[in-house]
Design a protein around this motif. Structure first.
Motif, short mmCIF file in Angstrom:
data_model
loop_
_atom_site.label_atom_id
_atom_site.label_comp_id
_atom_site.label_asym_id
_atom_site.label_seq_id
_atom_site.Cartn_x
_atom_site.Cartn_y
_atom_site.Cartn_z
N HIS A 182 -1.00 11.78 -2.60
CA HIS A 182 -0.98 12.73 -3.70
C HIS A 182 0.31 12.72 -4.52
O HIS A 182 0.38 13.38 -5.56
CB HIS A 182 -1.20 14.16 -3.16
N TYR A 183 1.33 12.00 -4.06
CA TYR A 183 2.63 12.07 -4.74
C TYR A 183 3.36 10.75 -4.61
O TYR A 183 3.65 10.31 -3.49
CB TYR A 183 3.47 13.21 -4.13
N ARG A 184 3.67 10.09 -5.72
CA ARG A 184 4.38 8.80 -5.72
C ARG A 184 3.88 7.92 -4.58
O ARG A 184 4.62 7.57 -3.66
CB ARG A 184 5.89 9.00 -5.62
N SER A 185 2.63 7.55 -4.68
CA SER A 185 1.90 7.00 -3.53
C SER A 185 2.17 5.52 -3.27
O SER A 185 1.83 4.65 -4.08
CB SER A 185 0.40 7.20 -3.72
N PHE A 186 2.74 5.25 -2.10
CA PHE A 186 2.90 3.88 -1.63
C PHE A 186 1.53 3.26 -1.33
O PHE A 186 1.31 2.08 -1.58
CB PHE A 186 3.77 3.83 -0.38
N ALA A 187 0.63 4.07 -0.78
CA ALA A 187 -0.70 3.55 -0.43
C ALA A 187 -1.45 3.07 -1.66
O ALA A 187 -2.15 2.05 -1.62
CB ALA A 187 -1.51 4.62 0.30
N LYS A 188 -1.31 3.77 -2.77
CA LYS A 188 -2.04 3.41 -3.98
C LYS A 188 -1.37 2.28 -4.76
O LYS A 188 -2.04 1.43 -5.35
CB LYS A 188 -2.19 4.64 -4.88
N LEU A 189 -0.03 2.26 -4.76
CA LEU A 189 0.68 1.33 -5.62
C LEU A 189 1.18 0.07 -4.91
O LEU A 189 1.15 -1.02 -5.47
CB LEU A 189 1.86 2.04 -6.29
N VAL A 190 1.67 0.22 -3.69
CA VAL A 190 2.31 -0.90 -3.01
C VAL A 190 1.35 -1.63 -2.07
O VAL A 190 1.33 -2.87 -2.03
CB VAL A 190 3.56 -0.42 -2.23
N VAL A 191 0.58 -0.89 -1.31
CA VAL A 191 -0.30 -1.51 -0.31
C VAL A 191 -1.22 -2.57 -0.91
O VAL A 191 -1.33 -3.68 -0.36
CB VAL A 191 -1.08 -0.43 0.47
N PRO A 192 -1.90 -2.31 -2.04
CA PRO A 192 -2.76 -3.36 -2.61
C PRO A 192 -2.00 -4.64 -2.95
O PRO A 192 -2.54 -5.76 -2.78
CB PRO A 192 -3.34 -2.71 -3.87
N GLU A 193 -0.77 -4.51 -3.42
CA GLU A 193 0.03 -5.68 -3.75
C GLU A 193 0.40 -6.46 -2.49
O GLU A 193 0.39 -7.70 -2.48
CB GLU A 193 1.30 -5.25 -4.49
N LEU A 194 0.71 -5.76 -1.41
CA LEU A 194 1.04 -6.42 -0.15
C LEU A 194 -0.17 -7.12 0.44
O LEU A 194 -0.07 -8.22 1.00
CB LEU A 194 1.62 -5.41 0.84
N VAL A 195 -1.33 -6.48 0.33
CA VAL A 195 -2.57 -7.11 0.82
C VAL A 195 -2.82 -8.41 0.06
O VAL A 195 -3.15 -9.44 0.65
CB VAL A 195 -3.76 -6.14 0.67
N LYS A 196 -2.63 -8.36 -1.26
CA LYS A 196 -2.84 -9.55 -2.09
C LYS A 196 -1.90 -10.68 -1.70
O LYS A 196 -2.28 -11.85 -1.69
CB LYS A 196 -2.62 -9.17 -3.56
#
Length: 311
Positions: A182-196
């Motif tokens: 809900h706030y400055r989300s690592f899960a939304k912004l960083v995790v997809p990039e790391l998965v890629k």
């Protein structure tokens, strides 16, 4: 215990990691710390977290003692260094090796990448990454990663700067919890990039040392289940007594991949409490920033920059 792939390293590690900071809190004596580490390993936890700066080095010292008697060979050992200069990083790494009583650490991470200038200092030709790459070539460490807890944009910047230098990290560590969404989300912004990029994802602060639980919106098991449900290689959790160790294993025993509906139901419970970052003070204050309180840990600014400023 569940075991997962650590990014592109080929390593398999336990989905729960034992956090090193808690091993030398005031209420945890050395005997208990050693018992916690060895019991965790005996029950299947293989990922050991630590840092050069945890409790003045005492956490590494205790873990080093716990890994005697054949336990070292059963774990994937990680620690972190704060130095940004090659000189300071080399010094800190050598101290960690001595405290942990090992010749080689499996994973060493650049700790507290919290500022937009940190990546540039790390990748300066006389920066900390040069020290870690040299140590890797010398057999003192196997993999290199980075951590941070402040802002997902800084994690993305670290990856971009690394790209500019042709370097790929093995791992990245960040807060992943029911409030983060809900706030400055690592899960939304960083995790997809790391998965890629197939970089190993290390989750931390699943309960933020109990601060998230003060919201009275979620249980400890729900917190761990949420973090385990993300594409994490490891969820690192602080363990300072046998009951909390049992709790970690209960979370694994009862974990089932969550449906999207289950995830959204859980996040709906935490939406209001998590919307302002109130229960994630590591994002909104400097309370968790060891390097802010101890700037000398970072070492000198790059010589090239100093010369440019004085020219």
């Amino acid at each position: 215990m569940l075991y997962r792939e650590l990014g592109s390293t080929g390593e398999r590690v336990s989905a729960i990691g034992l956090g090193g900071w808690h091993l030398s809190l005031k209420h945890v004596d050395e005997q208990l710390a050693i018992r916690l580490v060895r019991t965790a390993i005996d029950r299947g936890i293989t990922f050991m977290d630590n840092s050069w700066d945890y409790n003045g080095g005492e956490s590494e010292i205790r873990m080093g003692k716990a890994l005697h008697d054949g336990y070292r060979d059963k774990v994937f050992l990680m620690t972190k260094i704060d130095g940004r200069s090659k000189k300071e990083a080399t010094k800190q790494l050598d101290e960690s090796l001595k405290r942990l009583q090992v010749d080689c650490i499996d994973l060493v991470q650049h700790h507290e990448i919290l500022r937009f200038d940190d990546p540039h200092r790390v990748f300066d030709e006389e920066g900390a990454n040069a020290a870690l790459v040299a140590a890797q070539a010398a057999g003192k460490l196997r993999y290199i990663g980075f951590t941070g807890h402040k802002d997902p944009e800084i994690h993305l910047h670290m990856l971009q700067v690394a790209d500019n230098y042709g370097f790929k990290f093995a791992t990245a560590q960040m807060p992943l919890n029911v409030m983060d969404a809900h706030y400055r989300s690592f899960a939304k912004l960083v995790v997809p990039e790391l998965v890629k990029r197939n970089i190993g994802i290390l989750g931390m602060k699943s309960m933020a040392n109990g601060i998230l639980l003060k919201s009275k919106t979620v249980t400890p098991i729900e917190c761990l289940h949420y973090a385990l449900n993300l594409p994490t290689s490891v969820v690192i959790t602080g363990i300072d007594n046998m009951e909390i160790l049992d709790q970690a294993f209960k979370a694994v025993d009862t974990f089932q991949p969550m449906t999207e509906e289950q995830v959204q139901t859980l996040l709906a419970k935490t939406a209001d409490a998590g919307s302002r970052g109130e229960f994630e003070p590591f994002k909104t204050s400097s309370i968790f920033d060891g390097t802010a309180k101890n700037p000398d840990w970072l070492g000198d600014e790059p010589k090239r920059l100093q010369q440019l400023m004085s020219a």
